[in-house]
Design a protein around this motif. Sequence first.
Motif, PDB file in Angstrom:
ATOM      1  N   GLY A  53       0.830  -1.197   0.000  1.00 28.14           N
ATOM      2  CA  GLY A  53       0.000   0.000   0.000  1.00 28.14           C
ATOM      3  C   GLY A  53       0.860   1.240   0.000  1.00 28.14           C
ATOM      4  N   ARG A  54       2.025   1.172  -0.671  1.00 29.20           N
ATOM      5  CA  ARG A  54       2.931   2.312  -0.718  1.00 29.20           C
ATOM      6  C   ARG A  54       2.405   3.337  -1.700  1.00 29.20           C
ATOM      7  N   PRO A  55       2.217   4.566  -1.276  1.00 29.44           N
ATOM      8  CA  PRO A  55       1.598   5.539  -2.172  1.00 29.44           C
ATOM      9  C   PRO A  55       2.531   6.013  -3.281  1.00 29.44           C
ATOM     10  N   ASN A  58       8.973   4.726  -4.207  1.00 27.97           N
ATOM     11  CA  ASN A  58      10.309   4.953  -3.648  1.00 27.97           C
ATOM     12  C   ASN A  58      11.268   3.953  -4.272  1.00 27.97           C
ATOM     13  N   PRO A  59      12.542   4.348  -4.465  1.00 23.28           N
ATOM     14  CA  PRO A  59      13.500   3.360  -4.985  1.00 23.28           C
ATOM     15  C   PRO A  59      13.741   2.250  -3.967  1.00 23.28           C
ATOM     16  N   LEU A  60      13.878   1.034  -4.449  1.00 21.37           N
ATOM     17  CA  LEU A  60      14.041  -0.138  -3.579  1.00 21.37           C
ATOM     18  C   LEU A  60      15.491  -0.596  -3.570  1.00 21.37           C
ATOM     19  N   ILE A  61      15.869  -1.251  -2.503  1.00 18.15           N
ATOM     20  CA  ILE A  61      17.219  -1.815  -2.408  1.00 18.15           C
ATOM     21  C   ILE A  61      17.239  -3.178  -3.097  1.00 18.15           C
ATOM     22  N   CYS A  62      18.286  -3.411  -3.911  1.00 15.53           N
ATOM     23  CA  CYS A  62      18.477  -4.698  -4.587  1.00 15.53           C
ATOM     24  C   CYS A  62      19.450  -5.547  -3.792  1.00 15.53           C
ATOM     25  N   ALA A 138      13.835  -5.600  -2.321  1.00 15.29           N
ATOM     26  CA  ALA A 138      13.127  -5.890  -1.074  1.00 15.29           C
ATOM     27  C   ALA A 138      13.126  -4.695  -0.135  1.00 15.29           C
ATOM     28  N   PRO A 139      11.970  -4.027  -0.004  1.00 23.10           N
ATOM     29  CA  PRO A 139      11.789  -3.090   1.106  1.00 23.10           C
ATOM     30  C   PRO A 139      11.357  -3.890   2.331  1.00 23.10           C
ATOM     31  N   SER A 140      11.159  -3.222   3.442  1.00 22.50           N
ATOM     32  CA  SER A 140      10.712  -3.933   4.635  1.00 22.50           C
ATOM     33  C   SER A 140       9.306  -4.506   4.404  1.00 22.50           C
ATOM     34  N   PRO A 221      14.786   9.634  -1.368  1.00 29.35           N
ATOM     35  CA  PRO A 221      13.326   9.690  -1.452  1.00 29.35           C
ATOM     36  C   PRO A 221      12.599   9.121  -0.230  1.00 29.35           C
ATOM     37  N   GLY A 222      13.148   8.089   0.377  1.00 32.11           N
ATOM     38  CA  GLY A 222      12.417   7.465   1.482  1.00 32.11           C
ATOM     39  C   GLY A 222      12.687   8.072   2.840  1.00 32.11           C
ATOM     40  N   LEU A 223      13.324   9.249   2.880  1.00 33.00           N
ATOM     41  CA  LEU A 223      13.814   9.739   4.169  1.00 33.00           C
ATOM     42  C   LEU A 223      12.837  10.579   4.968  1.00 33.00           C
ATOM     43  N   ALA A 224      11.917  11.234   4.287  1.00 31.44           N
ATOM     44  CA  ALA A 224      11.160  12.264   4.995  1.00 31.44           C
ATOM     45  C   ALA A 224       9.910  11.720   5.669  1.00 31.44           C
TER      46      ALA A 224
HETATM   47  P1  AMP Z   1      13.340   0.623   2.319  1.00 31.85           P
HETATM   48  O1  AMP Z   1      12.818   0.176   0.993  1.00 31.85           O
HETATM   49  O2  AMP Z   1      12.244   0.982   3.298  1.00 31.85           O
HETATM   50  O3  AMP Z   1      14.366  -0.295   2.904  1.00 31.85           O
HETATM   51  O4  AMP Z   1      14.103   1.991   2.044  1.00 31.85           O
HETATM   52  C1  AMP Z   1      15.168   2.036   1.128  1.00 31.85           C
HETATM   53  C2  AMP Z   1      15.906   3.312   1.323  1.00 31.85           C
HETATM   54  O5  AMP Z   1      16.950   3.446   0.356  1.00 31.85           O
HETATM   55  C3  AMP Z   1      15.008   4.510   1.154  1.00 31.85           C
HETATM   56  O6  AMP Z   1      15.335   5.473   2.122  1.00 31.85           O
HETATM   57  C4  AMP Z   1      15.335   4.984  -0.246  1.00 31.85           C
HETATM   58  O7  AMP Z   1      15.027   6.329  -0.432  1.00 31.85           O
HETATM   59  C5  AMP Z   1      16.824   4.684  -0.329  1.00 31.85           C
HETATM   60  N1  AMP Z   1      17.280   4.509  -1.710  1.00 31.85           N
HETATM   61  C6  AMP Z   1      17.095   3.444  -2.482  1.00 31.85           C
HETATM   62  N2  AMP Z   1      17.612   3.630  -3.720  1.00 31.85           N
HETATM   63  C7  AMP Z   1      18.139   4.867  -3.728  1.00 31.85           C
HETATM   64  C8  AMP Z   1      18.799   5.675  -4.717  1.00 31.85           C
HETATM   65  N3  AMP Z   1      19.042   5.204  -5.953  1.00 31.85           N
HETATM   66  N4  AMP Z   1      19.188   6.906  -4.365  1.00 31.85           N
HETATM   67  C9  AMP Z   1      18.960   7.375  -3.122  1.00 31.85           C
HETATM   68  N5  AMP Z   1      18.341   6.679  -2.138  1.00 31.85           N
HETATM   69  C10 AMP Z   1      17.925   5.441  -2.439  1.00 31.85           C
END
Ligand code: AMP
Length: 328
Positions: A53-55, A58-62, A138-140, A221-224
Amino acid sequence: MTLRLAADAAGLARAAELLRDGELVAFATETVYGLGADATNPTAVAAIYAAKGRPRFNPLICHYPSAGAAFAHVAPTPLAERLAAAFWPGPLTLVLPRRPDCPVASLTGAGLDTLAVRVPAHPDALALLAAAARPVAAPSANRSGAVSPTSAAHVLADLEGRIAAVVDSGACAVGVESTVLDASGPIPVLLRPGGITLEALEALAGQVARPETLSGRPRSPGLAGSHYAPSLPVRLQAAEVAATEALLAFGPPPPGAGAVFQLSATGDLREAAARLFDGLRRLDAEGRRLGLAAIAVQAVPERGLGRAINDRLRRAAAPRPRSSGERP
Ligand code: AMP
Ligand code: MG
């Protein structure tokens, strides 16, 4: 129906097969449980956003099983190679430029020309990533805005019926998310405090910049804003506590709380990080059951893993968005 898979050879093989088929599979890393999808499959990645339900995208971690596999998709600087050698497998995410032939779907990186990559230090995660034989975004594994999961039960509480499977590897050892470091330039930039401390990064990299010290640079992007939020309001820096409040304690607690969860009686930051999200979830459930009004949190020192803990707590206490798709 969400499959509960054991973290044995058969369960991990089934989980890898589901990932390759484009399904969503939650799995443990040393930080928190991740909601995994084949990062090269844009439909599977889009399903992550729908399930959470992410609005926003946001970029995801690989996630990769080795630095070699990660650096086949992103181009490391010499410093990034040293950081990877020092901290991988482990709770450090490196943001680096995508290689021109990077097969990761652009949706995974929200269309950016950089990609966040990590090699997790959990044997089950490494076995799953090797068996899946592709990068796993995978995000949380929680509903958007909610507290991150550190057990399979937490995952199911949020996502039962919305994902294909969860691999049950027990509780996560670190308990807060990875440190996110933009390592694409000569001076690395700390985008999110996490499981690898700023002190440890500075010892290796020398200077580490913080986003707030840089002007004109887009924040991660995911910081605020509000994130990691229980449904009860959260009050920080509590020196005293009311009977109508649940207390998230760190060290000797003040008396009188309606409920108490101790992060670490001895003030150990590592123990507190590992227990943080479980504590927030438990106090939220117990507080609602008892009709309490808020969760009060004792002060946690702003050093080492305390930076990551305080970052999550500040966002748990931040004003909540009222837009649809986010939790109240
Ligand atoms: P999460 O998916 O909740 O683990 O969050 C992943 C975090 O990595 C978030 O804060 C994203 O904004 C950050 N992140 C992922 N990819 C990038 C990117 N290419 N540049 C900057 N921040 C990123
Ligand atoms: Mg998250």
